[in-house]
Structures are given as C-alpha cells and as structure tokens.
Design an enzyme around this catalytic site. Structure first.
Site, PDB file in Angstrom:
ATOM      1  CB  SER A  21     -38.755  76.411 -39.347  1.00 15.82           C
ATOM      2  OG  SER A  21     -39.623  77.421 -39.838  1.00 15.82           O
TER       3      SER A  21
ATOM      4  CG  ASN B  14     -41.588  87.124 -32.639  1.00 12.98           C
ATOM      5  OD1 ASN B  14     -41.028  86.538 -33.559  1.00 12.98           O
ATOM      6  ND2 ASN B  14     -40.978  88.064 -31.933  1.00 12.98           N
TER       7      ASN B  14
ATOM      8  CB  THR C  92     -42.316  42.726  -6.177  1.00 15.28           C
ATOM      9  OG1 THR C  92     -41.919  41.633  -5.340  1.00 15.28           O
ATOM     10  CG2 THR C  92     -43.769  43.083  -5.894  1.00 15.28           C
ATOM     11  CG  HIS C  93     -37.763  43.043  -6.270  1.00 16.31           C
ATOM     12  ND1 HIS C  93     -37.007  44.183  -6.174  1.00 16.31           N
ATOM     13  CD2 HIS C  93     -38.568  43.033  -5.173  1.00 16.31           C
ATOM     14  CE1 HIS C  93     -37.305  44.834  -5.075  1.00 16.31           C
ATOM     15  NE2 HIS C  93     -38.257  44.167  -4.443  1.00 16.31           N
TER      16      HIS C  93
ATOM     17  CB  SER D  45     -35.648  35.392 -37.997  1.00 19.64           C
ATOM     18  OG  SER D  45     -34.298  35.314 -38.398  1.00 19.64           O
TER      19      SER D  45
ATOM     20  CE  LYS E  11     -36.706  34.408 -32.561  1.00 20.88           C
ATOM     21  NZ  LYS E  11     -35.612  35.392 -32.700  1.00 20.88           N
TER      22      LYS E  11
ATOM     23  CG  ASN F  36     -38.405  38.020 -33.845  1.00 15.28           C
ATOM     24  OD1 ASN F  36     -38.192  37.109 -33.042  1.00 15.28           O
ATOM     25  ND2 ASN F  36     -37.728  38.139 -34.985  1.00 15.28           N
TER      26      ASN F  36
ATOM     27  CD  GLU G 228     -38.411  43.218 -30.070  1.00 13.01           C
ATOM     28  OE1 GLU G 228     -38.016  42.209 -29.464  1.00 13.01           O
ATOM     29  OE2 GLU G 228     -38.173  43.399 -31.284  1.00 13.01           O
TER      30      GLU G 228
ATOM     31  CE1 TYR H 296     -39.882  82.890 -31.482  1.00 15.18           C
ATOM     32  CE2 TYR H 296     -38.225  84.202 -32.614  1.00 15.18           C
ATOM     33  CZ  TYR H 296     -38.988  83.057 -32.525  1.00 15.18           C
ATOM     34  OH  TYR H 296     -38.863  82.072 -33.473  1.00 15.18           O
TER      35      TYR H 296
ATOM     36  CD  GLN I 268     -36.420  78.144 -37.409  1.00  9.87           C
ATOM     37  OE1 GLN I 268     -36.773  79.277 -37.715  1.00  9.87           O
ATOM     38  NE2 GLN I 268     -35.412  77.521 -38.021  1.00  9.87           N
TER      39      GLN I 268
END
Length: 492
Positions: free
Chosen positions: A25, A112, A157-158, A279, A285, A287, A292, A319, A324
């Site tokens: 881990s 633990n 709305t919508h 782009s 462009k 962007n 995003e 446990y 883990q």
C-alpha cells in the site's frame, strides 16, 4: 535492509515481486508517512509514561524517530517487500537500533490502530485545508456578487428563459451551496477527531496504556470509545468523501454553466486565458479546459465514494485487509477537491461578464410573464389561476401587448382586462426585467435590497468558517509542536 520482519515468525518462503506489489500500500502510505512518525512518538511517550518501556531503550528509540522526522524516511522504508510503511519504518528502526530496542515500539499496538490513527490525523489536516479553500472561493463569489447587485440577467429553468434575476443573486446561490459544503466538512471533522490509538488489533491490550494521554498528544478531542469500532470503522472516510462528492457536484454544475456561458451561443462570460487552451488545428479556438477537467474531477470523486462504499458494505467485524483498498480512493477524492477549489476561485475572480448582453437577454422568451400575471392578481383582483391562463394564452398568440392580452382574456376567461383598468403603459412597465427584479424584495429574493441582506449574512458566516479553520489548524499545529518538544526532552 532486512526482509519483512512481521512474516518471520508464522510464515515462511519468499514472495514474487508481483505478489509483493499486489499486497503493498506504499503509494497511499506516502500520504500518512509523516503522521505515522508522530503516532510512533506519541505511543513511545505513552509507553514510557506508564512504565511499560525502560528509559534507555525509550531514549534510543526516540532519538531514531526524531532523526527520521528531521531528515525524512529513507527510500528503502517504502520498498514493496514490506507490505506498508508501518512495517518498512519498523524495519528501518530495527536496522538502526537493533531488534532488542527497535522491536519494543510495537508493544500494546497493532498496525490496525496505527493506520486508523494515521488516516484520521491526515484527514483532519485535509478537512481544514478544504474548509479554508472553500472560504477563499466563497469570498471570491461574495466579492464578485457585491459588484453586480443590479446586473440583470435571465434566470433559467429547464435551460430556458424563465424569470429575470441578477448576476449577484445567481452567484450567491452557489455561495450558499459552498457554505453548506463547509458546514458538512466541519461537522465531519468532529467525527474524525477521535483517536483509535491503543485499540490494538481490535480487542485493545493488556498493557496499561493511557489512551487519553496519547489522544491529547496527537491533537485529538478524545480516544475512540470502542476498540473494535476504532479499527474497523471507515464511515468517517465515507462521510468525508460524501461531503467532498457533494461539493464537487456543485463545482461541476458551476463549471458546466461557465462552459455554456463562454460559448458564442450565450456569450455571457469571457474566461481568463490562463484557464483556457487552444486547438492544435483550429487557430480560433479558446476552450474552457480547466472548467471541463473540473467537471470530470467531480466524476472521479463520485467514483471514489462509490468504490469506498462498495468495499466496506460486506465486511464483517472487525478489521479486514479490504480496507487497505479503500484508502487510495479517499486520498484520490481529497486530492481532486484540493486541486479544483482554488482553481475555481481563480477562474471566477478573473472572469469578465458581458453585462450588456445579459441585460438584453433578461426579457427574452416572455421571461416577465409571471410578473404580469402577478400584477393582474395584486392590482386588478383576478385569481392567480385566471391570470395565469390569460397571460399563457397571450403568449400562445405571440405577444403581451394590450390588444393581445385583451383578446386572450375574453377568449380564456370571458372578461375584459381593459374594463379592469389595465393600460399599455402599465403593461410596458411591468414587462421591464428591472421591474420584475426590483419588486422581489422578500427574504432570499434578487432585488438589490434583499441581496444586500444575503451578502451581509453570508459574509458573517464565512468569517466564522474561516476563523474555525484558522483556529483548528493552529490548535493541531500546537499539539504536534508540543509532541515534538516533549519527544526531544526525552533524549536530552
């Protein structure tokens, strides 16, 4: 360095590199390595205070721990031949001071309770940082909103024009949501703020540990009440992940609107170039890539929450090694929010809003029709459903001028609005988007006076949250500083 000392008693044989990697881990443990050293120091101070370990080995162990704290854990402590950082660090200590001394640190303790304590320490730090980042974001939203209390814009709305509002009212809606995110994290902090240390594997220990003492050393409010729950519980992680997922969902909604608003279709906002990309083929462009990616990060956090819940849902007490696999999802969710929130604050703070276009769009799509219906009720005594039917019929006919409204009233309700005293001048005044905003003065409304109240209330709440983050962080830092000082005094 030696092989994993934990396997040398009960188990035999060597593991393949693939098997070692599968069980290790170490990537997630890098998050808690520093906290693990603090836990070791607190546990050692507790052992010495209770007379469980003699002075000489305690001093030698503490000197080695402080050296690791001051100079950092060596790379070999993270070698995957050890299943986790706890075993790797213990092997490092044994190499430095010998097993007769280094092998005494684990008295009265299991991995633990050790790992559960480390996760809680680290998560407390991350919660404080997130509340502080949210405070910065909220301050930005409040500052921008304060400058746009009279900037009229369409409300949707919508995704259709609905009623006029203001940019301030819109931004305050998101600030309210982020303030609740901060509240959720603060509430979760109280449930994270309990120490599992001393619970051992799950049934505590026969060594006379003072769990209140070690909890205090590590900056916890109290020790966990039940030793089995202390090591098996991960609901605190689920709660924090859930709070972060909700926060990032709100973040994604805001980013979605920034993406839409920055298009040529809307044109409401111009994002700063720093938060945009171009782009590789289309030179025109610009962007909104940061917004995003932030939307996608919300999905990452939601996925982390889903994975964590799925991992824990079928586990018997107490446990199980499955836990883990939960921890990387916790840190992945935390990291996504920690990266996103400051960037969102910067993106909002540097954005330029096209207030003229917003105002021009505010009245489109018959967005003031509701106010016209309300005026027919308030000033001319019609039932709202009758007014709603008349105005809706006029919209169907394509206009809200007096002639169309009169025809709609006769057709839909068998009455004359002209006879009631409605004039074209009154209709024109009512249909002005600024009028529709100005009359909505009740609590929570978009009128400048109502927004001023919201701004004042939210600034006060923000100040309290910011103060909590500052005070809580300072208290935790003081606890750690005191712990280090107490540890150094042991070896003087």
């Amino acid at each position: 360095m030696r092989s994993d000392q934990i396997r040398q008693g009960r188990l035999s044989g060597e593991r393949s590199a693939n098997l070692e990697h599968f069980l290790a881990s170490m990537d997630a443990d890098r998050w808690i390595a520093e906290a693990d050293l603090l836990v070791d120091m607190a546990h050692l101070l507790g052992l010495r205070r209770q007379g469980i370990i003699d002075e000489a080995p305690a001093r030698a162990l503490m000197a080695a721990l402080l050296d690791l704290h001051d100079h950092g854990l060596p790379a070999e402590a993270f070698d995957e031949r050890f299943e986790d950082i706890h075993a790797g660090k213990e092997a490092c200590l044994i190499d430095r001071v010998g097993e007769d001394i280094g092998g005494r640190l684990h008295m009265g303790r299991s991995r633990n309770d050790e790992v559960a304590t480390c996760i809680r320490i680290r998560l407390k730090q991350e919660i404080i940082a997130l509340v502080r980042s949210l405070a910065d974001l909220r301050a930005t939203l409040l500052d921008v909103a304060a400058g746009h209390t009279e900037t009229v814009m369409p409300g949707f709305t919508h995704l259709q024009h609905a009623q006029p509002t203001t940019l301030a009212h819109y931004l305050l809606a998101y600030e309210q949501a982020f303030s609740r995110d901060a509240a959720r994290l603060r509430e979760a902090y109280a449930r994270v703020d309990v120490s599992p240390l001393g619970s051992a594997a799950f049934a505590s220990t026969g060594f006379p540990l003072d769990r209140d003492y070690t909890a205090r050393l590590l900056g916890f409010a109290r020790p966990a009440a039940n030793s089995m729950d202390a090591v098996a519980a991960r609901d605190f992680a689920l709660e924090v992940l859930s709070s972060i997922a909700i926060c990032m969902t709100t973040t994604s909604r805001l980013c979605e609107e920034l993406v839409l608003w920055s298009t040529s279709f809307f044109g409401f906002v111009q994002l700063d170039d720093a938060y945009c990309s171009s782009s590789s083929i289309m030179p025109q462009k610009k962007n909104p890539d940061v917004a995003e990616i932030m939307r996608a990060k919300a999905g990452t956090v939601a996925g982390a929450l889903t994975a964590a819940i799925t991992i824990t849902k079928g586990l018997p007490m107490s446990y199980n090694r499955d836990l883990q696999e939960l921890t990387p999802h916790l840190w992945r969710g935390v990291e996504a929010a920690r990266e996103s929130i400051p960037l969102l604050s910067g993106m909002i703070g540097t954005a330029t809003f096209n207030t003229e276009l917003m105002a021009a769009e505010a009245g489109r799509g018959f967005s003031t029709a509701t106010e016209l219906a309300d005026v027919l009720v308030r000033e001319y005594g019609l039932a709202f459903r009758t007014a709603h039917r008349i105005v809706g019929r006029a919209v169907r006919h394509g206009s809200l001028d007096l002639a169309t409204l009169e025809g709609a009233a006769r057709e839909a309700a068998g009455l004359s609005v002209v006879d009631l005293g409605v004039t074209q001048e009154r209709i024109d005044a009512v249909l002005d988007p600024r009028h529709a905003v100005a009359v909505r003065t009740i609590t929570g409304g978009p009128a400048p006076a109502a927004v001023a109240v919201q701004l004042a209330e939210q600034k006060e709440l923000l100040a309290r949250d910011a103060a909590w983050a500052k005070e809580t962080e300072a208290a935790l830092s003081r606890a750690f500083e005191d712990l280090i000082s107490e540890s150094r005094r042991m070896i003087v």
